[in-house]
Write an enzyme that holds these catalytic residues in place. Structure first.
Site, short mmCIF file in Angstrom:
data_model
loop_
_atom_site.label_atom_id
_atom_site.label_comp_id
_atom_site.label_asym_id
_atom_site.label_seq_id
_atom_site.Cartn_x
_atom_site.Cartn_y
_atom_site.Cartn_z
CG ASP A 194 -57.25 -56.70 4.19
OD1 ASP A 194 -58.02 -55.86 3.68
OD2 ASP A 194 -57.65 -57.66 4.87
CG HIS A 241 -53.97 -60.85 5.76
ND1 HIS A 241 -54.69 -60.79 6.94
CD2 HIS A 241 -54.57 -59.95 4.93
CE1 HIS A 241 -55.68 -59.90 6.81
NE2 HIS A 241 -55.62 -59.39 5.60
CB CYS A 349 -54.11 -59.84 13.12
SG CYS A 349 -53.56 -60.85 11.74
#
Length: 366
Positions: A194, A241, A349
């Site tokens: 990600d 993350h 985010c």
């Protein structure tokens, strides 16, 4: 935003295993089985509903975030919506239900003048960036570069389970662990990462690598950007993350979860001043019931958004965080975001900054 369910299957557990077991009391939620352990005979795909009142309040808070950004002279562009019927999507290897483009930073990052779409780690997010295509196409027509990292086939055997199995430490080399896979589409470990595993510091870019999937993606990034950026691999700063682990607030100032996190950053960043996230008290978050699935840790309010070197958007409920930032010379704009623990993201985010002033400054030299 039509975000009413989570689909639980292997890749959901892979991505959220620490939150499923660490941020929920499984004894009080008999419907919530431990990661990778579905009951015998259970459907490998199941839906977990989100209470409509939480969805309604999410949409209220998104509208408030948009209004706040626009009041700060930020141009806000929104992804396309998915309709009331959740789309079912399928590849030759698997099928999944699509989710809306809410945490848009997860699947795309801007590197200089280039849009980079990263290879997703959850099947339900495989086509999520399709909802951002009109925005990306507009930037492309204005001259931006646009790259899409290779898309994984994503069979069960594509994943390195070494971090999820808890069999490694940050000091150990990556030793991938595969699980049996009888899919005819099996190709072995694939690149998956990600964009929220990547932090930009001008010319220097930090990349969190916790699995062989991440390592393959890091190698792609390093080759692709070798003449434009300096990439710094950090092993296992978190499971994936890192924007609720460490964030730059302005040149020379970091927000970090703990001193141990800073000790593992590149030597140049260890010279920066830093402030540490104040532990939240229970009233900072809504009280949830046994029917609710909590998807983030208590550190989620680290996930703030810097507007400029002096101004940050912070969750209005975390008053200790607001006071700490103000004491360090930041201008804080409090914004309501109630259910960040149910929808898996904070202001960082929820946004991907596509245009900023300045260029690839060198913050690590000198």
């Amino acid at each position: 935003m039509n975000y009413t369910t989570h689909e639980r299957e292997l890749t959901f557990d892979m991505f959220l295993h620490e939150n499923i077991s660490g941020d929920n009391n499984l004894a009080d939620k008999p419907w919530l089985y431990p990661p990778f352990s579905p009951p015998a005979g259970a459907d490998p795909r199941s839906r977990i509903r989100i209470a409509q009142r939480h969805v309604d309040e999410l949409n209220e808070d998104i509208a408030g975030l948009v209004a706040t950004l626009e009041s700060l002279s930020v141009r806000v562009r929104r992804p396309m919506e998915i309709g009331p019927d959740v789309p079912e999507m399928a590849t030759p290897a698997w099928a999944a239900a699509m989710i809306p483009a809410l945490n848009v930073r997860d699947n795309a990052i801007i590197m200089g003048d280039e849009i980079v779409e990263t290879p997703p780690m959850m099947r339900s997010r495989y086509f999520e960036n399709q909802l951002l295509k009109p925005v990306f196409m507009d930037y492309f027509e204005q001259g931006a570069r646009w790259s899409v990292m290779p898309r994984p086939i994503m069979t069960d055997g594509s994943f390195d389970f070494s971090y999820a199995d808890g069999s490694v430490s940050p000091a150990e080399p990556l030793i991938p662990i595969a699980r049996p896979d009888d899919s005819p589409h099996h190709v072995g470990f694939e690149m998956m990462m990600d964009a929220a595993q990547i932090l930009r510091f001008g010319r220097d870019v930090l990349v969190n690598v916790s699995t062989q999937n991440h390592e393959l993606a890091y190698q792609w990034l390093a080759r692709h950007f070798s003449d434009r950026f300096r990439l710094h691999r950090i092993y296992r700063l978190s499971d994936d993350h890192i924007d609720s682990t460490v964030l730059p607030l302005r040149p020379g100032l970091l927000l970090a979860r703990s001193p141990e996190i800073v000790d593992r950053l590149p030597a140049e960043l260890q010279k920066w001043d830093r402030i540490y996230y104040p532990e939240p008290t229970p009233e900072v978050f809504p009280a949830y019931g046994n029917d609710d699935l909590v998807l983030t840790s208590k550190y989620i309010d680290m996930n703030l958004l810097s507007i400029d070197p002096e101004t940050v958007l912070v969750n209005s409920s975390h008053t200790a965080m607001i006071k700490l930032l103000e004491a360090n010379g930041m201008t804080v704009v409090p914004v309501q975001h109630r259910h960040r623990r149910l929808f898996g993201g904070g202001f960082h985010c929820f946004t991907v900054d596509t245009v900023r002033e300045g260029g690839p400054e060198d913050y690590f030299s000198g």
